[in-house]
Design a protein around this motif. Structure first.
Motif, PDB file in Angstrom:
ATOM      1  N   ALA A  27       0.833  -1.211   0.000  1.00 54.05           N
ATOM      2  CA  ALA A  27       0.000   0.000   0.000  1.00 54.05           C
ATOM      3  C   ALA A  27       0.860   1.251   0.000  1.00 54.05           C
ATOM      4  O   ALA A  27       0.510   2.258  -0.627  1.00 54.05           O
ATOM      5  N   CYS A  28       1.992   1.190   0.673  1.00 52.73           N
ATOM      6  CA  CYS A  28       2.910   2.323   0.710  1.00 52.73           C
ATOM      7  C   CYS A  28       3.419   2.657  -0.698  1.00 52.73           C
ATOM      8  O   CYS A  28       3.464   3.825  -1.104  1.00 52.73           O
ATOM      9  N   THR A  29       3.789   1.618  -1.467  1.00 52.76           N
ATOM     10  CA  THR A  29       4.254   1.849  -2.843  1.00 52.76           C
ATOM     11  C   THR A  29       3.134   2.400  -3.707  1.00 52.76           C
ATOM     12  O   THR A  29       3.352   3.316  -4.517  1.00 52.76           O
ATOM     13  N   VAL A  30       1.913   1.870  -3.551  1.00 54.79           N
ATOM     14  CA  VAL A  30       0.771   2.375  -4.312  1.00 54.79           C
ATOM     15  C   VAL A  30       0.548   3.853  -4.014  1.00 54.79           C
ATOM     16  O   VAL A  30       0.365   4.677  -4.926  1.00 54.79           O
ATOM     17  N   ASP A  31       0.562   4.214  -2.736  1.00 53.69           N
ATOM     18  CA  ASP A  31       0.339   5.609  -2.349  1.00 53.69           C
ATOM     19  C   ASP A  31       1.443   6.518  -2.873  1.00 53.69           C
ATOM     20  O   ASP A  31       1.185   7.638  -3.337  1.00 53.69           O
ATOM     21  N   ARG A  32       2.685   6.041  -2.820  1.00 50.87           N
ATOM     22  CA  ARG A  32       3.790   6.888  -3.281  1.00 50.87           C
ATOM     23  C   ARG A  32       3.749   7.055  -4.798  1.00 50.87           C
ATOM     24  O   ARG A  32       4.017   8.140  -5.320  1.00 50.87           O
ATOM     25  N   VAL A  79       3.426  10.678  -6.762  1.00 49.14           N
ATOM     26  CA  VAL A  79       4.307  11.110  -7.852  1.00 49.14           C
ATOM     27  C   VAL A  79       3.479  11.498  -9.071  1.00 49.14           C
ATOM     28  O   VAL A  79       3.742  12.516  -9.721  1.00 49.14           O
ATOM     29  N   THR A  80       2.463  10.692  -9.387  1.00 49.60           N
ATOM     30  CA  THR A  80       1.612  10.985 -10.534  1.00 49.60           C
ATOM     31  C   THR A  80       0.855  12.289 -10.346  1.00 49.60           C
ATOM     32  O   THR A  80       0.693  13.078 -11.301  1.00 49.60           O
ATOM     33  N   ASP A  81       0.394  12.547  -9.139  1.00 54.64           N
ATOM     34  CA  ASP A  81      -0.422  13.741  -8.869  1.00 54.64           C
ATOM     35  C   ASP A  81       0.417  15.009  -8.710  1.00 54.64           C
ATOM     36  O   ASP A  81      -0.115  16.114  -8.798  1.00 54.64           O
ATOM     37  N   ASN A 124      15.371   5.771 -13.928  1.00 54.65           N
ATOM     38  CA  ASN A 124      15.263   5.197 -12.591  1.00 54.65           C
ATOM     39  C   ASN A 124      14.186   5.939 -11.807  1.00 54.65           C
ATOM     40  O   ASN A 124      14.328   7.134 -11.522  1.00 54.65           O
ATOM     41  N   ASP A 125      13.108   5.238 -11.468  1.00 54.99           N
ATOM     42  CA  ASP A 125      12.000   5.863 -10.728  1.00 54.99           C
ATOM     43  C   ASP A 125      12.095   5.593  -9.234  1.00 54.99           C
ATOM     44  O   ASP A 125      11.136   5.807  -8.504  1.00 54.99           O
ATOM     45  N   HIS A 126      13.251   5.090  -8.794  1.00 53.08           N
ATOM     46  CA  HIS A 126      13.548   4.814  -7.381  1.00 53.08           C
ATOM     47  C   HIS A 126      12.873   3.550  -6.852  1.00 53.08           C
ATOM     48  O   HIS A 126      12.978   3.257  -5.657  1.00 53.08           O
ATOM     49  N   THR A 127      12.175   2.795  -7.721  1.00 51.14           N
ATOM     50  CA  THR A 127      11.672   1.492  -7.294  1.00 51.14           C
ATOM     51  C   THR A 127      12.716   0.421  -7.611  1.00 51.14           C
ATOM     52  O   THR A 127      13.614   0.628  -8.423  1.00 51.14           O
ATOM     53  N   GLN A 128      12.570  -0.731  -6.964  1.00 51.33           N
ATOM     54  CA  GLN A 128      13.408  -1.896  -7.250  1.00 51.33           C
ATOM     55  C   GLN A 128      12.515  -3.118  -7.408  1.00 51.33           C
ATOM     56  O   GLN A 128      11.437  -3.190  -6.812  1.00 51.33           O
ATOM     57  N   ASN A 129      12.962  -4.056  -8.213  1.00 49.91           N
ATOM     58  CA  ASN A 129      12.236  -5.315  -8.370  1.00 49.91           C
ATOM     59  C   ASN A 129      12.528  -6.220  -7.170  1.00 49.91           C
ATOM     60  O   ASN A 129      13.660  -6.664  -6.993  1.00 49.91           O
TER      61      ASN A 129
END
Length: 458
Positions: free
Chosen positions: A58-63, A67-69, A89-94
């Motif tokens: 949920a934290c990743t979804v909210d972040r 970013v989109t907003d 690089n969008d600061h996410t990792q797999n």
């Protein structure tokens, strides 16, 4: 089992063998990038792009939504990569999560706390992770990012228990080069994987290693085989490993005797891109310079020609393709170099044709007998051009020394091969109009075009 976006995001689905009765297996708030089933099919490991410091999905979804907003588009980077291949690089990792296939329980973030990607970016896939034979753990290949990610090839194999997420054991810490592709033997006693030997060198040969699960003892097999192995599969009896590898302009399927190290090619001309075992042999996807991928079947070690079982693009049967022929010549250091000449579609004997001289990128790559959706020589042959392609020193599929020979010789040795290959093709194929030709290339091929412009008079 397969990935589908029919629910609005990429999720794991399953269906009957004939494709009917599809059922959604995962329903996660993030896209599934890759997945693996446990041996007993009770669990599925999925790769999700998450912010590594987030405590839950949920934290990743909210972040992501924040970013989109956010009308501001600026990004802050305190380490590389900023961009890799064609992606910022969008600061996410797999990271890997394990779920129960029946939907019970919550996803377990097994790579929690690890600073890296599984699968690796930008070209990694599900071959980089697998379940342990007891269904209770995962082994994966990954590189710690830190500050050295852009120049490090130190991918290691890590093991983690599902019951102890984030508690990783490095199985290949002794090797500072690339370790990847873990595959357990049918009896669960041996872990096969591929490894490079030289740290920091992305074009090293992938050798094949076997690790005794009980003792940790590791040994290399087929050490004298001078080819770089792709993903591995065990035979059902555990006596043989199957793999594909580039081989003098082709990409063939090979069998490797685990005890003796004997290597036998199982396919001939063409590019094998994927394969699976059947009760009597193999089904494999193969393409060529004149045909995109189709499925073929072949028996184990049978001498018969593979039988094609699909016709995915029947419209191609009515089209003319240029006939391709492989040739060789003495190149740099008088060593044998290979190339291809392709006649124009609807070739007429006795006529001369303008020439497209295609130069591959990499530079550790190959313009061999395979179909491409980027640099396809058939597009030039179809437009009335003859095509010449040279696998110059530095190309793959001709032995590691041949690949290594380009190091510190990015211009001179490949350039000499291209000049000699061009001359050899002109001498052998009278339909080539050498005075009406154009050299083309991208990436390293573009670099070589600039080199040619400054060093090849006339």
């Amino acid at each position: 089992y397969f990935l589908s976006g029919r629910s609005g995001s990429s999720q794991v689905w399953r269906a009957e063998a004939d494709g009917t009765a599809p059922v959604q297996v995962t329903n996660l708030p993030l896209d599934v990038n890759a997945y693996r089933l446990s041996p007993d099919a009770s669990k599925v490991a999925v790769s999700l792009a998450v912010f590594p410091d987030c405590a839950d999905l949920a934290c990743t979804v909210d972040r992501n939504k924040a970013v989109t907003d956010d009308p501001a588009t600026g990004q802050t980077y305190d380490r590389m990569f900023v961009r890799h291949w064609d992606t910022w690089n969008d600061h996410t990792q797999n990271h890997l999560f394990v779920l129960n296939v029946d939907g019970s329980g919550q996803p377990v973030h097994v790579t929690r706390g690890f600073d890296g990607d599984t699968p690796s970016k930008p070209f990694g896939d599900e071959s980089e992770f697998t379940f342990t034979p007891d269904n209770q753990g995962v082994v994966f290949s990954a590189r710690e990012a830190g500050k050295s990610e852009p120049w490090s090839t130190n991918f290691d194999l890590y093991q983690v228990a599902i019951s102890a997420p984030g508690q990783l054991t490095n199985l290949t810490d002794a090797n500072d080069a690339w370790d990847t592709g873990p595959v357990y033997s049918p009896d669960g006693r041996t872990l096969a994987y591929r490894a490079m030997a030289r740290p920091g060198f992305e074009a090293d040969k992938y050798a094949i290693f076997l690790r005794d699960v009980a003792t940790g003892e590791t040994r290399q097999i087929a050490a004298d085989w001078d080819r770089s192995a792709d993903s591995l599969q065990w035979s059902r009896d555990g006596r043989t490993l199957y793999t594909t590898a580039g081989d003098v302009g082709q990409t063939r399927l090979f069998s490797i005797d685990v005890r003796r190290g004997t290597v036998i090619p199982l396919t001939g001309e063409g590019h094998v891109s994927a394969f699976q075992q059947t009760p009597s042999g193999f089904v494999f996807a193969q393409d060529s310079l004149t045909r995109p991928s189709e499925l073929f079947v072949k028996t184990y070690r049978g001498r018969e020609m593979p039988a094609r079982i699909t016709n995915v693009n029947p419209q191609l049967d009515a089209l003319a393709f240029g006939e391709a022929e492989q040739f060789d010549f003495p190149g740099w250091n008088n060593e044998t170099v290979h190339g291809y000449v392709i006649k124009p579609a609807n070739y007429v004997e006795g006529q001369k044709y303008p020439v497209a001289f295609l130069i591959h990128g990499g530079p550790q790559g190959s313009f061999g007998n395979g179909w491409s959706y980027r640099w396809n020589p058939g597009t030039y042959a179809g437009a009335g051009y003859a095509v010449v392609m040279i696998d110059f020193h530095g190309s793959t599929g001709y032995g590691q020394a041949f690949t290594d020979s380009i190091s510190q010789h990015w211009g001179d040795r490949p350039f000499e091969d291209l000049q000699k290959g061009w001359a050899a093709a002109q001498s052998k194929y009278s339909f080539l109009d050498g005075d009406n030709a154009c050299a083309l290339g991208a990436s390293y091929g573009g670099y070589m075009i600039n080199w040619i412009a400054g060093n090849w008079p006339g």
